[in-house]
Structure formats: C-alpha cells, structure tokens
Design an enzyme around this catalytic site. Structure first.
Site, PDB file in Angstrom:
ATOM      1  N   SER A 116       0.810  -1.221   0.000  1.00 49.20           N
ATOM      2  CA  SER A 116       0.000   0.000   0.000  1.00 49.20           C
ATOM      3  C   SER A 116       0.843   1.270   0.000  1.00 49.20           C
ATOM      4  O   SER A 116       0.414   2.295  -0.536  1.00 49.20           O
ATOM      5  CB  SER A 116      -0.954   0.010   1.205  1.00 49.20           C
ATOM      6  OG  SER A 116      -0.224  -0.130   2.417  1.00 49.20           O
ATOM      7  N   HIS A 117       2.019   1.242   0.609  1.00 54.02           N
ATOM      8  CA  HIS A 117       2.897   2.412   0.674  1.00 54.02           C
ATOM      9  C   HIS A 117       4.307   1.974   0.264  1.00 54.02           C
ATOM     10  O   HIS A 117       4.770   0.910   0.669  1.00 54.02           O
ATOM     11  CB  HIS A 117       2.949   2.992   2.085  1.00 54.02           C
ATOM     12  CG  HIS A 117       1.646   3.538   2.580  1.00 54.02           C
ATOM     13  ND1 HIS A 117       0.552   2.744   2.819  1.00 54.02           N
ATOM     14  CD2 HIS A 117       1.267   4.801   2.867  1.00 54.02           C
ATOM     15  CE1 HIS A 117      -0.455   3.501   3.241  1.00 54.02           C
ATOM     16  NE2 HIS A 117      -0.049   4.749   3.280  1.00 54.02           N
ATOM     17  N   ASN A 118       4.965   2.834  -0.488  1.00 57.77           N
ATOM     18  CA  ASN A 118       6.313   2.510  -0.956  1.00 57.77           C
ATOM     19  C   ASN A 118       7.069   3.815  -1.185  1.00 57.77           C
ATOM     20  O   ASN A 118       6.626   4.656  -1.979  1.00 57.77           O
ATOM     21  CB  ASN A 118       6.244   1.694  -2.253  1.00 57.77           C
ATOM     22  CG  ASN A 118       7.590   1.130  -2.667  1.00 57.77           C
ATOM     23  OD1 ASN A 118       8.559   1.170  -1.918  1.00 57.77           O
ATOM     24  ND2 ASN A 118       7.658   0.604  -3.877  1.00 57.77           N
TER      25      ASN A 118
END
Length: 373
Positions: A116-118
C-alpha cells in the site's frame, strides 16, 4: 545515528523545538476538517449531525467537503479497519538497492496488490514499503519473492512488535504546539488477535472500505448492498469496534494537498528495558501519527519508530526534536524522510488481484526461510 541532538546539517538546522505562532481564529472549514478526521457517525444523515455540532447547516458541511474533495485535499471518506484483528499479516519492509536499480525495483514492488505504501528514503536502506497478506498466506514468502524479483541486495522485515499508537490527524488550524499531547485513539490493547471474522464482517469490510459519497445519506448504497437498515449497519459497526476490527469511519486527506508536504520518521535506539515507558510517552505527542516497537538487526539498532508530518522540513524535524528534548535526551536516533513516493493507496481487503499474484508467483514454489540478501 545521532545521540543527544541531530548531527547532520539537515537535522541541526531545525534549532530548538517551539510552538508555532498562533493563526487567527480558526475558520469553520478548518474546524470541520479537524472534526471529520476523528470520526463520522453512522446515522442516516451524519453531516447534519456534524453541522449541528459545529454550528453549520447540513448544506454548508456538504458544500465545504465537496469543495475540498474537488480540490484533491480530501482523498476519501471510508472505514478504517485493523489489519491484524481481521487476521491479515502485515509488516513494514526495509530494503537496500543499488541507486541505479532502485526505481526499477520499486516498480516491481508496487505491482504487489498487498503493498500500500512505498517510498525512497534518505538512508542506506533506501526503499521502505508496507505489505499485508490475508490469514491463509505466508507473509515471509511474499516478501522473499519481492526480494528476488526486484533485485534487492538486502531486505529486512520490520513487523510491529507493539503498537503504541496509530491514527493520522492533521491540525488544519496551524495553532497546535509541536509538543501538544493527546491520548492515543488506537493501540495494541484494542487489537483482538485470533478474532474469527464472520461472513457479515467480510461483506461489511468490502462495502465500507469504498470511498463513501459526500451526500446527505452517504451510507445508503452500503446499506442496500448489505440488505440492512442504517440502524442494523450502525449496530454491526459498533460490534466490530468492540472487538477491535473497526477503528472508525473518517476522512482521509492527501497529505501534500492538505499542506503537509513533508514527513519524517524518527527512529530511536531505546534500550529494551525502557521501550514500554518511552514508547507510551512518545505516542502521547499529538504530532505523532504512528508509534511502533520494531525488531532490530545488526545493521539497524532502532527499536521505536515515530512518524510525524509537517508543512515544511523545519516543522517535521521540529516535532521530532520536541520528542527528543522532552522524552529521549541522550538516546541515539536518526531521522528518515521520503525523497520519492512510489506508491500510496489504501489497503483493500479480499482483492481478487492479490490471489492472482500469489498463484502466479508462489503457486508452484517451495517457500519459507529468512528474508535476507
């Protein structure tokens, strides 16, 4: 790593932590945007109720929210669920890439439906991402496969060992001191590991993870899909809250569009015998949106992670400095910040695309073992 005070020029430039200069009287819009981050009640006409609380009409509330949605400040209104209570396994992951391989590696990581987050960050661990997989899946196997596919030199799982706080609330008025305090809304104590998710829970999650419309009756479509009245839906939501599966229904802002253009992750080498007390104290800072205890490694000595957001680097670093001055003098720490956002989306539960990725990449493979270089 730093000790009593930041050693790098970027960190030192922040100076002493201090309260911001107060703005004029907050506007009704600012007060509304602060309020809808806390919770949006599950009633037939929630914005009428919020308007009454703030001295606004329902039409004024809807108009303001529709405007900030059109401007891109408001990303969505939806339920926020606890990943672990729903049985999902999740972790922060830190990885090392050669500089000329980082963008390509990040693109491969982005292709995983559970990521979901990178972000790229200013550290030798230059790629940081979050990943979640459903109960029947093998988290380490998924991260190992991403390690292989993306060409990482080193990958380290950094799961949450203890949750001191999670809950992003931006002060839209600009009046809040950097060291302001508030009791955390959600901690490990609210989690219910081992909870058996019912079929209605699952259907509720599918409907309420959607972006709810900014209308007088935003829950109408979800009620129809579930075949329940608003009273029945509200009752089930309360039951899910009671077991820790549902945290709240609230607004989620796009940080940068809302003016919070800079985030900083303060990582602290708090000794194990001090983590319980220190973690709780750090979580008490309103500016801290996330506070976790995580594992250490030979090349990573930091036990507690604190995330803050600011309208500038000075503000974000100042909030970290406020924590250091008040709670952690003399404790070694570092400040990591994003230099590029590769991916940022809400985690969607029960996505068919996840199972397709898993079958394609892991279906015929023997999996297991440590995730290392």
């Amino acid at each position: 790593m730093t000790t009593a005070s930041p050693a790098s020029s970027e960190q030192a430039a922040t100076g002493q932590a201090s309260a911001p200069q107060p703005n004029p009287q907050p506007t009704p819009r600012e007060l509304l945007l602060n309020r809808i981050q806390k919770d949006i009640p599950i009633v037939q006409r929630p914005y009428q109720l919020l308007g009454e609380e703030l001295g606004l009409s329902e039409e004024q509330v809807l108009g303001m929210l529709q405007e900030v949605k059109a401007q891109g400040v408001l990303r969505q209104v939806s339920a926020i669920f606890d990943t672990r209570t729903l049985g999902y396994q999740s972790s922060l992951v830190a990885a090392v890439y050669e500089d000329d391989q980082l963008d390509a590696g990040a693109e491969i990581v982005n292709g995983h439906p559970g990521v979901s987050h990178n972000y790229r960050r200013n550290h030798s661990f230059n790629l940081w991402y979050t990943i979640a997989v459903p109960p029947e899946s093998d988290l380490e196997a998924h991260v190992q496969r991403l390690h292989e596919l993306s060409g990482a030199k080193l990958t380290r799982l950094m799961p949450t060992l203890h949750l001191y706080k999670i809950g992003v609330e931006f002060d839209m008025t600009g009046n809040e001191a950097w060291n302001a305090k508030a009791a955390p809304q959600y901690t490990s104590e609210q989690r219910n590991i081992g909870y058996l998710v019912s079929e209605l829970d699952r259907r509720f999650v599918v409907e309420f993870q959607k972006d709810l419309p900014i209308t007088a009756e935003p829950y109408a479509d979800a009620c129809a899909a579930l075949g329940l009245s608003i009273q029945e839906v509200a009752a089930h939501a309360e039951a899910m809250k009671a077991v820790g599966a549902l945290r709240r229904v609230s607004a989620v802002f796009r940080h940068q569009s809302a003016g919070f253009t800079f985030n900083a992750m303060g990582v602290w080498a708090v000794p194990q015998e001090q983590v319980k007390e220190t973690g709780a104290q750090m979580a008490g800072f309103k500016a801290v949106s996330h506070c976790y205890l995580r594992p250490t490694y030979p090349e990573w000595p930091y036990t507690i992670f604190t995330m803050v957001h600011g309208r500038s680097k000075e503000e974000a670093f100042g909030k970290i400095r406020a924590i250091e001055e008040e709670v952690a003098p003399g404790i070694a720490y570092d400040i990591l910040y994003s230099t590029r956002e590769y991916k940022k989306v809400r985690l969607e539960f029960y996505r068919p695309e996840f199972y397709e990725w898993e079958q394609r990449e892991l279906g015929q493979r023997e999996v297991g073992g440590a995730v290392t270089a």
